[in-house]
Design an enzyme around this catalytic site. Structure first.
Site, short mmCIF file in Angstrom:
data_model
loop_
_atom_site.label_atom_id
_atom_site.label_comp_id
_atom_site.label_asym_id
_atom_site.label_seq_id
_atom_site.Cartn_x
_atom_site.Cartn_y
_atom_site.Cartn_z
N ASN A 286 -1.75 -0.12 7.33
CA ASN A 286 -1.23 -1.48 7.59
C ASN A 286 -0.39 -2.07 6.46
OD1 ASN A 286 -3.35 -2.05 5.92
ND2 ASN A 286 -4.50 -3.30 7.38
N TYR B 157 -12.34 -2.67 -3.25
CA TYR B 157 -12.87 -2.74 -1.88
C TYR B 157 -14.40 -2.64 -1.84
CZ TYR B 157 -8.22 -2.44 0.30
OH TYR B 157 -6.93 -2.70 0.73
N GLU C 240 -9.06 -10.27 -8.05
CA GLU C 240 -8.22 -9.08 -7.85
C GLU C 240 -7.06 -9.02 -8.85
OE1 GLU C 240 -7.32 -9.34 -3.66
OE2 GLU C 240 -9.41 -8.94 -3.11
N HIS D 46 -1.69 -5.50 1.40
CA HIS D 46 -2.96 -6.20 1.17
C HIS D 46 -2.69 -7.62 0.70
CE1 HIS D 46 -6.90 -7.25 -0.47
NE2 HIS D 46 -6.24 -7.71 -1.52
N LYS E 35 0.84 -1.19 0.00
CA LYS E 35 0.00 0.00 0.00
C LYS E 35 0.89 1.26 0.00
CE LYS E 35 -3.86 -2.37 2.30
NZ LYS E 35 -4.70 -2.43 3.51
P1 ADP Z 1 -7.62 -7.13 5.46
O1 ADP Z 1 -6.87 -6.11 4.64
O2 ADP Z 1 -6.77 -7.62 6.62
O3 ADP Z 1 -8.20 -8.25 4.64
P2 ADP Z 1 -10.33 -5.97 5.68
O4 ADP Z 1 -10.70 -6.66 4.41
O5 ADP Z 1 -11.23 -6.11 6.86
O6 ADP Z 1 -8.85 -6.39 6.18
O7 ADP Z 1 -10.19 -4.41 5.41
C1 ADP Z 1 -9.54 -3.96 4.25
C2 ADP Z 1 -8.67 -2.78 4.60
O8 ADP Z 1 -9.50 -1.70 5.04
C3 ADP Z 1 -7.71 -3.00 5.78
O9 ADP Z 1 -6.52 -3.66 5.41
C4 ADP Z 1 -7.46 -1.57 6.23
O10 ADP Z 1 -6.53 -0.92 5.35
C5 ADP Z 1 -8.83 -0.94 6.02
N1 ADP Z 1 -9.61 -0.96 7.27
C6 ADP Z 1 -10.29 -2.01 7.77
N2 ADP Z 1 -10.88 -1.68 8.94
C7 ADP Z 1 -10.57 -0.38 9.16
C8 ADP Z 1 -10.88 0.57 10.20
N3 ADP Z 1 -11.64 0.23 11.24
N4 ADP Z 1 -10.37 1.81 10.09
C9 ADP Z 1 -9.61 2.17 9.04
N5 ADP Z 1 -9.30 1.33 8.03
C10 ADP Z 1 -9.76 0.08 8.09
#
Ligand code: ADP
Length: 169
Positions: free
Chosen positions: A132, A69, A146, A135, A29
């Protein structure tokens, strides 16, 4: 008297066997790119033994981020997430291997980096869910979806890594 060279036979079932090879979409990211973590993140998947089949630096348009997303559209953080993903270049990757989808999720760690185990990418390199760094697709179906979204035909390469016979018996 010179010794005769010995012949070594290496059996390469990997060239013919059809194993259940999966593919996953991994993306560094914008924060990972800005923080200089691209090499470190690619390295984790390389060292594990997965095969890179696609790689590019890319500035993501808003529409693509929204499509990627789309399942999170109703969440309160969705607009912030789209801003984040489009805030700078990302590194798009396609990785292939047996069990690569679940294994990559383990290597990445929990969504919230403070909950992610040490040793995982997020556990070692990040502190907040909204930053974080990486992805990874959450299912083989989403892996295919994707990779199809982020890569055009002709951008993916099929090849046989030299290490193949040393990775699997
Ligand atoms: P992952 O990336 O671990 O599969 P998710 O699919 O739940 O997690 O969410 C996609 C992305 O959305 C996360 O990696 C993060 O960047 C963002 N995200 C998820 N939850 C939150 C939150 N509560 N606040 C801000 N960003 C979030």
């Amino acid at each position: 008297k010179p010794r005769k060279p010995t012949k070594t036979h290496i059996f390469l079932p990997h060239l013919v066997a059809s194993m259940e090879v999966e593919e996953t979409y991994i993306m560094v990211k914008p924060d990972g790119v800005q923080r200089g973590l691209v090499g470190e993140i690619i390295s984790r998947f390389e060292k594990k033994g997965f095969k890179l089949t696609g790689l590019k630096l890319f500035q993501c348009p808003k529409e693509l981020a929204e499509e990627h997303y789309k399942d999170l559209k109703s969440r309160p953080f969705f607009p912030k997430l789209i801003n984040y993903i489009t805030s700078g270049p990302v590194v798009c990757m396609a990785w292939e291997g047996v069990g690569v989808v679940a294994s990559a999720r383990k290597l990445i760690g929990s969504t919230d980096p403070l909950q992610a185990e040490p040793g995982t990418i997020r556990g070692d390199l990040a502190v907040q869910t909204g930053r974080n760094v990486v992805h990874g697709s959450d299912s083989p179906e989403n892996g295919k979806r994707e990779i199809g979204l982020w890569f055009k035909e002709g951008e993916l390469c099929q090849w046989i890594p030299a290490q193949a016979p040393w990775l699997r018996e």
